[in-house]
Scaffold this motif. Structure first.
Motif, mmCIF file in Angstrom:
data_model
loop_
_atom_site.group_PDB
_atom_site.id
_atom_site.type_symbol
_atom_site.label_atom_id
_atom_site.label_comp_id
_atom_site.label_asym_id
_atom_site.label_seq_id
_atom_site.Cartn_x
_atom_site.Cartn_y
_atom_site.Cartn_z
ATOM 1 N N ALA A 262 -4.069 -0.016 -9.936
ATOM 2 C CA ALA A 262 -4.796 -0.279 -8.689
ATOM 3 C C ALA A 262 -5.849 0.791 -8.431
ATOM 4 C CB ALA A 262 -3.825 -0.358 -7.517
ATOM 5 N N ASP A 263 -5.522 2.042 -8.753
ATOM 6 C CA ASP A 263 -6.467 3.139 -8.529
ATOM 7 C C ASP A 263 -7.728 2.985 -9.373
ATOM 8 O OD1 ASP A 263 -4.890 4.360 -6.645
ATOM 9 O OD2 ASP A 263 -3.921 5.725 -8.065
ATOM 10 N N LYS A 264 -7.605 2.313 -10.521
ATOM 11 C CA LYS A 264 -8.745 2.153 -11.426
ATOM 12 C C LYS A 264 -9.462 0.818 -11.234
ATOM 13 C CE LYS A 264 -6.479 4.919 -15.024
ATOM 14 N NZ LYS A 264 -5.919 4.917 -16.405
ATOM 15 N N SER A 265 -8.967 -0.013 -10.332
ATOM 16 C CA SER A 265 -9.510 -1.362 -10.180
ATOM 17 C C SER A 265 -10.819 -1.357 -9.403
ATOM 18 C CB SER A 265 -8.498 -2.256 -9.460
ATOM 19 O OG SER A 265 -8.305 -1.801 -8.130
ATOM 20 N N GLY B 154 -5.020 -0.918 6.568
ATOM 21 C CA GLY B 154 -5.239 0.419 7.090
ATOM 22 C C GLY B 154 -6.160 1.159 6.137
ATOM 23 N N SER B 155 -5.789 2.370 5.778
ATOM 24 C CA SER B 155 -6.598 3.154 4.844
ATOM 25 C C SER B 155 -6.038 3.103 3.429
ATOM 26 C CB SER B 155 -6.649 4.614 5.314
ATOM 27 O OG SER B 155 -5.336 5.150 5.408
ATOM 28 N N SER B 156 -5.043 2.251 3.205
ATOM 29 C CA SER B 156 -4.406 2.176 1.892
ATOM 30 C C SER B 156 -4.720 0.857 1.197
ATOM 31 C CB SER B 156 -2.887 2.343 2.027
ATOM 32 O OG SER B 156 -2.569 3.604 2.551
ATOM 33 N N LYS B 157 -4.383 0.819 -0.067
ATOM 34 C CA LYS B 157 -4.711 -0.330 -0.906
ATOM 35 C C LYS B 157 -3.440 -0.985 -1.429
ATOM 36 C CE LYS B 157 -7.980 0.384 -3.909
ATOM 37 N NZ LYS B 157 -8.634 0.868 -5.154
ATOM 38 N N GLY B 158 -3.305 -2.295 -1.189
ATOM 39 C CA GLY B 158 -2.216 -3.064 -1.759
ATOM 40 C C GLY B 158 -2.721 -3.875 -2.939
ATOM 41 N N MET B 159 -1.817 -4.592 -3.599
ATOM 42 C CA MET B 159 -2.187 -5.258 -4.847
ATOM 43 C C MET B 159 -1.343 -6.513 -5.040
ATOM 44 S SD MET B 159 -1.873 -3.406 -8.533
ATOM 45 C CE MET B 159 -2.675 -3.962 -10.014
ATOM 46 N N ILE B 160 -1.984 -7.613 -5.416
ATOM 47 C CA ILE B 160 -1.287 -8.867 -5.691
ATOM 48 C C ILE B 160 -1.857 -9.449 -6.982
ATOM 49 C CG2 ILE B 160 -0.768 -11.202 -4.867
ATOM 50 C CD1 ILE B 160 -1.222 -10.210 -2.030
ATOM 51 N N GLU C 136 9.418 1.728 -12.790
ATOM 52 C CA GLU C 136 8.454 1.880 -13.884
ATOM 53 C C GLU C 136 7.266 0.947 -13.674
ATOM 54 O OE1 GLU C 136 8.251 1.746 -18.789
ATOM 55 O OE2 GLU C 136 10.157 1.434 -17.749
ATOM 56 N N MET C 137 7.551 -0.274 -13.264
ATOM 57 C CA MET C 137 6.490 -1.244 -13.013
ATOM 58 C C MET C 137 5.613 -0.790 -11.854
ATOM 59 S SD MET C 137 5.332 -4.142 -14.170
ATOM 60 C CE MET C 137 4.449 -5.641 -13.720
ATOM 61 N N LYS C 138 6.232 -0.245 -10.813
ATOM 62 C CA LYS C 138 5.476 0.197 -9.642
ATOM 63 C C LYS C 138 4.529 1.339 -9.999
ATOM 64 C CE LYS C 138 7.343 2.627 -6.333
ATOM 65 N NZ LYS C 138 8.166 3.036 -5.180
ATOM 66 N N SER C 139 5.007 2.304 -10.760
ATOM 67 C CA SER C 139 4.162 3.434 -11.163
ATOM 68 C C SER C 139 2.967 2.954 -11.973
ATOM 69 C CB SER C 139 4.981 4.438 -11.986
ATOM 70 O OG SER C 139 6.016 4.985 -11.222
ATOM 71 N N PHE C 140 3.231 1.998 -12.855
ATOM 72 C CA PHE C 140 2.148 1.460 -13.674
ATOM 73 C C PHE C 140 1.119 0.729 -12.819
ATOM 74 C CE2 PHE C 140 0.712 -2.561 -15.588
ATOM 75 C CZ PHE C 140 -0.231 -2.046 -16.463
ATOM 76 N N PRO D 230 0.836 -1.207 0.000
ATOM 77 C CA PRO D 230 0.000 0.000 0.000
ATOM 78 C C PRO D 230 0.867 1.252 0.000
ATOM 79 C CG PRO D 230 -0.768 -1.575 1.640
ATOM 80 C CD PRO D 230 0.551 -2.084 1.145
ATOM 81 N N ASN D 231 0.347 2.310 -0.602
ATOM 82 C CA ASN D 231 1.070 3.579 -0.657
ATOM 83 C C ASN D 231 0.927 4.301 0.676
ATOM 84 O OD1 ASN D 231 2.200 6.044 -1.190
ATOM 85 N ND2 ASN D 231 1.136 6.366 -3.119
ATOM 86 N N ILE D 232 1.965 4.235 1.493
ATOM 87 C CA ILE D 232 1.910 4.794 2.845
ATOM 88 C C ILE D 232 1.755 6.314 2.841
ATOM 89 C CG2 ILE D 232 4.413 5.000 3.040
ATOM 90 C CD1 ILE D 232 4.173 4.279 5.976
ATOM 91 N N LEU D 233 2.173 6.972 1.763
ATOM 92 C CA LEU D 233 2.091 8.436 1.720
ATOM 93 C C LEU D 233 0.656 8.939 1.773
ATOM 94 C CD1 LEU D 233 4.815 9.394 -0.914
ATOM 95 C CD2 LEU D 233 4.948 9.511 1.569
ATOM 96 N N ARG D 234 -0.301 8.073 1.456
ATOM 97 C CA ARG D 234 -1.706 8.477 1.486
ATOM 98 C C ARG D 234 -2.352 8.177 2.835
ATOM 99 N NH1 ARG D 234 -3.146 5.897 -4.454
ATOM 100 N NH2 ARG D 234 -1.651 7.132 -5.638
ATOM 101 N N GLU D 235 -1.547 7.679 3.767
ATOM 102 C CA GLU D 235 -2.073 7.376 5.096
ATOM 103 C C GLU D 235 -1.819 8.526 6.059
ATOM 104 O OE1 GLU D 235 -1.410 3.580 6.776
ATOM 105 O OE2 GLU D 235 -1.138 2.602 4.846
ATOM 106 N N ARG D 236 -2.518 8.462 7.183
ATOM 107 C CA ARG D 236 -2.372 9.500 8.208
ATOM 108 C C ARG D 236 -1.306 9.095 9.223
ATOM 109 N NH1 ARG D 236 -6.246 13.244 7.647
ATOM 110 N NH2 ARG D 236 -8.039 12.671 6.342
#
Length: 328
Positions: A252-255, A286-292, A243-247, A121-127
Motif C-alpha cells: 500500500a505504501d508503494k501504490s 482520516g489521514s490514513s490509507k486503507g486497502m481493498i 505475514e499477509m498484513k505486513s506484506f 488504515p494503520n491507526i498508529l500513523r494517525e494523530r
C-alpha cells in the motif's frame, strides 16, 4: 524497443489468447482468431521482434509463443482497459447496507471468485484526538482511543488498585499533553502516572494498536497454488494474517493513489508470490490509507476484475467519507 501500434496489437492478441487458454500461440492462429489484418508471415516477423526484446518467449518445442513477465507488464501498464462494471454488479455493491470492511471483502470475493483482502488504515500513523479511561473497578478500566478515523478500545486489568479520581486525572493529563500527537510517538512517563510500573500496559495499547485485515475466499488462491505445485511456504502466506498484513501494508505504501494498482507477484521480492497477481486500490480514511483488492493467478481477466475492484473501493471509500462527515 518502442512498440508501434502493430506490435502492440499482436502482443495484446498473444496475451488475450494466453489469458483464455493458458497456451502458447502461433502466427496462423493469431491471423485466424484476431482482427489483425496481417499475413501469418508478417505476424511471424513481428513475433520474432517481440521475442528478441523479451516480450514473448518460446515455452516448449511447439512453434507458438507465450507472453513473458515483461510482456504482461507492458500490457497492464499500456494496453489494458478497465471495464465498467455491469448494472447487476453495481446494484450488488449498492445493496451492501453494512459498510463494515469485512463485508466489502466478502462482496469482492463473491463477485470475482478470487481471494479478496481488505486492510484497515494503520491507526498508529494517525494523530490522537482523545483518550478516555473508563473506571470499571479498583483493578480494571476500559481504555478508549479516538483518532480522526477510528475508535479503539481495550479492557486493561491491573495487579494493583487504582482510585477512580486518579484515573480521571490521568485521562486529563493524557489529553492535555498528547492530543494531536502521532500515536506511535507517544511516551507516557511512569513517574507522572498513578499506574506506576503498570503504565506500560496503557503505553503498549496506545502505541501498538494493530489494524485488522480481512481475507475472504482464501481457498481460491490456495487451490491454484496446489495445482501449480507451489512450495508449501506459499500456502502459509494466505493462512498467516500477520505475514499477509505486513506484506500488504508495504504494498500500500508503494501504490499509486486514486487508481487501481496491478502488481505481478513475479516483480515482488518473494518466491512465495511468483505466478500470482494483485489487483487493489487504496482509500483514505482520516489521514490514513486503507486497502481493498484481490489476489489470484497471473492468468486472470484483468480488465473486468479491475473494474469490480474499482467499483467496490469507490463505493466503500465514498460511503465511509459520508459517515465521517455525518459524525463530525
Amino acid at each position: 524497443m518502442i512498440l508501434g501500434l502493430r506490435e502492440q496489437k499482436i502482443l495484446a492478441s498473444i496475451i488475450d489468447f494466453h489469458l483464455k487458454s493458458g497456451e502458447s500461440v502461433g502466427s496462423r492462429t493469431l491471423a485466424k482468431l484476431y482482427d489483425i489484418n496481417l499475413s501469418p508471415a508478417t505476424i511471424r516477423n513481428v513475433m520474432s521482434d517481440l521475442e528478441e526484446f523479451g516480450y514473448i518467449e518460446k515455452v516448449h518445442s511447439s512453434s507458438g509463443r507465450a507472453p513473458t513477465n515483461k510482456g504482461y507488464k507492458f500490457y497492464i501498464d499500456s494496453l489494458l482497459e478497465i471495464q465498467r462494471i455491469s448494472q447487476r454488479e453495481l446494484l450488488a455493491i449498492r445493496k451492501m447496507k453494512n459498510l463494515e470492511l469485512s463485508n466489502s471483502a466478502k462482496l469482492l470475493a463473491s463477485m470475482t471468485s478470487h481471494t479478496s483482502f481488505a486492510l484497515e488504515p494503520n491507526i498508529l500513523r494517525e494523530r490522537l484526538d482523545k483518550v478516555e479511561l473508563v473506571y470499571i473497578n479498583s483493578r480494571s478500566f476500559l481504555a478508549v482511543v479516538v483518532t480522526g478515523s477510528s475508535v479503539k478500545t481495550k479492557h486493561i486489568t491491573l495487579t494493583r488498585e487504582i482510585k477512580e479520581e486518579d484515573l480521571r486525572n490521568l485521562s486529563f493529563y493524557l489529553n492535555s499533553v498528547f492530543k494531536g500527537q502521532i500515536l506511535e510517538d507517544i511516551e507516557i512517563s511512569s513517574e507522572v502516572s498513578p499506574l506506576r510500573g503498570e503504565t506500560v500496559l496503557l503505553q503498549n495499547f496506545l502505541t501498538q494498536i494493530e489494524s485488522n485485515i480481512h481475507i475472504e475466499g482464501s481457498e481460491s488462491v490456495i487451490d491454484y497454488l496446489a495445482k501449480s505445485n507451489a512450495d508449501l511456504s506459499s500456502y502459509r502466506v494466505f493462512n498467516a494474517k500477520e505475514e499477509m498484513k505486513s506484506f500488504l501494508e508495504a504494498l500500500a505504501d508503494k501504490s499509486e493513489k486514486d487508481k487501481v494498482n496491478i502488481v505481478l507477484g513475479d516483480d515482488l521480492d518473494s518466491e512465495k508470490l511468483k505466478g500470482l497477481s494483485f489487483i487493489f486500490s487504496t482509500y483514505n480514511k482520516g489521514s490514513s490509507k486503507g486497502m481493498i483488492g484481490i489476489v489470484g493467478p497471473k492468468r486472470m481477466q484483468y480488465g473486468k476484475i479491475a473494474g469490480v475492484v474499482e467499483g467496490v473501493v469507490n463505493y466503500f471509500g465514498k460511503s465511509s467519507k459520508g459517515r465521517e462527515d455525518e459524525e463530525s
